[in-house]
Scaffold this active site. Sequence first.
Site, mmCIF file in Angstrom:
data_model
loop_
_atom_site.group_PDB
_atom_site.id
_atom_site.type_symbol
_atom_site.label_atom_id
_atom_site.label_comp_id
_atom_site.label_asym_id
_atom_site.label_seq_id
_atom_site.Cartn_x
_atom_site.Cartn_y
_atom_site.Cartn_z
ATOM 1 C CE LYS A 267 55.346 83.884 32.787
ATOM 2 N NZ LYS A 267 54.519 84.340 31.667
ATOM 3 C CB SER B 250 60.628 108.012 18.846
ATOM 4 O OG SER B 250 60.681 107.398 17.572
ATOM 5 C CG ASP C 93 58.633 101.880 14.464
ATOM 6 O OD1 ASP C 93 58.699 102.955 15.104
ATOM 7 O OD2 ASP C 93 57.851 100.965 14.760
ATOM 8 C CG ASP D 120 55.373 103.975 15.607
ATOM 9 O OD1 ASP D 120 55.242 102.752 15.431
ATOM 10 O OD2 ASP D 120 56.335 104.480 16.221
HETATM 11 N N1 DCP Z 1 54.035 101.426 23.351
HETATM 12 C C1 DCP Z 1 53.808 101.148 24.694
HETATM 13 N N2 DCP Z 1 54.191 99.971 25.229
HETATM 14 C C2 DCP Z 1 54.797 99.042 24.464
HETATM 15 C C3 DCP Z 1 55.039 99.295 23.104
HETATM 16 C C4 DCP Z 1 54.632 100.509 22.572
HETATM 17 O O1 DCP Z 1 53.263 101.990 25.407
HETATM 18 N N3 DCP Z 1 55.174 97.881 25.000
HETATM 19 C C5 DCP Z 1 53.617 102.721 22.792
HETATM 20 C C6 DCP Z 1 54.583 103.788 23.234
HETATM 21 C C7 DCP Z 1 55.474 103.951 22.050
HETATM 22 C C8 DCP Z 1 54.535 103.683 20.885
HETATM 23 O O2 DCP Z 1 53.648 102.690 21.369
HETATM 24 O O3 DCP Z 1 56.026 105.252 21.995
HETATM 25 C C9 DCP Z 1 55.222 103.257 19.622
HETATM 26 O O4 DCP Z 1 56.002 102.094 19.837
HETATM 27 P P1 DCP Z 1 57.473 101.954 19.251
HETATM 28 O O5 DCP Z 1 57.953 100.600 19.630
HETATM 29 O O6 DCP Z 1 57.482 102.281 17.808
HETATM 30 O O7 DCP Z 1 58.324 102.980 20.129
HETATM 31 P P2 DCP Z 1 58.810 104.458 19.837
HETATM 32 O O8 DCP Z 1 58.217 104.991 18.576
HETATM 33 O O9 DCP Z 1 58.570 105.235 21.073
HETATM 34 O O10 DCP Z 1 60.375 104.315 19.688
HETATM 35 P P3 DCP Z 1 61.230 103.954 18.356
HETATM 36 O O11 DCP Z 1 61.880 105.203 17.911
HETATM 37 O O12 DCP Z 1 62.232 102.963 18.808
HETATM 38 O O13 DCP Z 1 60.276 103.391 17.342
HETATM 39 MG MG MG Z 2 58.294 103.913 16.809
HETATM 40 MN MN MN Z 3 56.204 101.058 15.983
#
Ligand code: DCP
Ligand code: MG
Ligand code: MN
Length: 338
Positions: free
Chosen positions: A72, A179, A189, A191
């Site tokens: 930065k 999730s 999505d 995973d």
């Molecule tokens: N993750 C994390 N920090 C981030 C991005 C992701 O710790 N900045 C980890 C936690 C999430 C997982 O990766 O649960 C999967 O990322 P997703 O963006 O797919 O998030 P979720 O599956 O939890 O939610 P969604 O239902 O929106 O996909």
């Molecule tokens: Mg996800």
């Molecule tokens: Mn994902």
Amino acid sequence: TGGTGETTSSNPNVRTIEILQEMGDFYEQVKDQWRTRAYRMAIGTLKKTTNKIRTADEAEELPKIGKRIADKIEEIVRTDGLRRLEFAKQDPTDRVLQKFLKIYGVGPSQGLKWAQQGHKTLEDLKANVHLTPNQKIGIAHYNDFDTRIPREEVTALGDIVKKAAAIIDPDVELTIGGSYRRGAATSGDIDFLITKPSTTTTLDLLTFLDDLVRHLTDTGFLVAALAVPRGESSSKWHGACVLPGNPVWRRIDFLLVPASEMGAALLYFTGDDIFNRSMRFLAGTKGWRLNQRGLYRDVMRGPGREKLNEGVLIEGADEREIFRALGVPWRPPEQRIC
Ligand code: DCP
Ligand code: MG
Ligand code: MN
């Protein structure tokens, strides 16, 4: 400068300090304690510095300035501003910007640039700006990707993948994380974590991923490849899939994980992100480090807290063992919502 800690006009970094201060104030406003503290410490260091710091490398040499803030500082010196700060100052309810940021493949600086150029709609973008192939897909399927996937559909999509995988290599194990593993009724999505017993590197799984993607593409299940790192083989694949008979495109991610790291990967990719942050923080309080590959102790750090080595692996393969090592009672995925 004297030892008062005050910024005087004689400090050659006065402009840098001013902008860092604004950024720090923003993080304080949004109650991001870590970044607020990091900015405060970096400002403290710059106030005591008598020569002008121009590059990230120079900044990183200084005490209490990490890589991110060092970058930065270089950006401020080069552009007399900070993209991230302009972004923070934008009205967070700015609907145009929010819409652009939800396009797959569009990051904050790109979205902000288009909004500042006066583009208002997805149609404007299609007609007037250069879009990457991924961004084109992101716009064409904007509503699809913006629609959450019902749990039953995730299960059905997952079953198709698992069935194909079992034919290619019955020893490979597939788990849907994110999730879905937390038991959510809908997911943004899918995973997928992909592993195989007694593997210690993803190299052993690269051919499998190639075969799986080819097979699922041939059968019409996978409809687009998105973040597929070009060139050398990669352990991840991002794309889109469809359930036969359903026109809505769904985002799907495949991640290869060696068995030796599966526990840490499961922990990380199950989330949620806030829970992950608290686990990493806890590891930090013990002087350990937790990431998606394992829990490590004896991570050696230099004077600026920069990492000097990876540390000694405590546990990577088993999720429960990581909880145990940290002294945290086991929490089933459904309870990892903060
Ligand atoms: N993750 C994390 N920090 C981030 C991005 C992701 O710790 N900045 C980890 C936690 C999430 C997982 O990766 O649960 C999967 O990322 P997703 O963006 O797919 O998030 P979720 O599956 O939890 O939610 P969604 O239902 O929106 O996909
Ligand atoms: Mg996800
Ligand atoms: Mn994902």
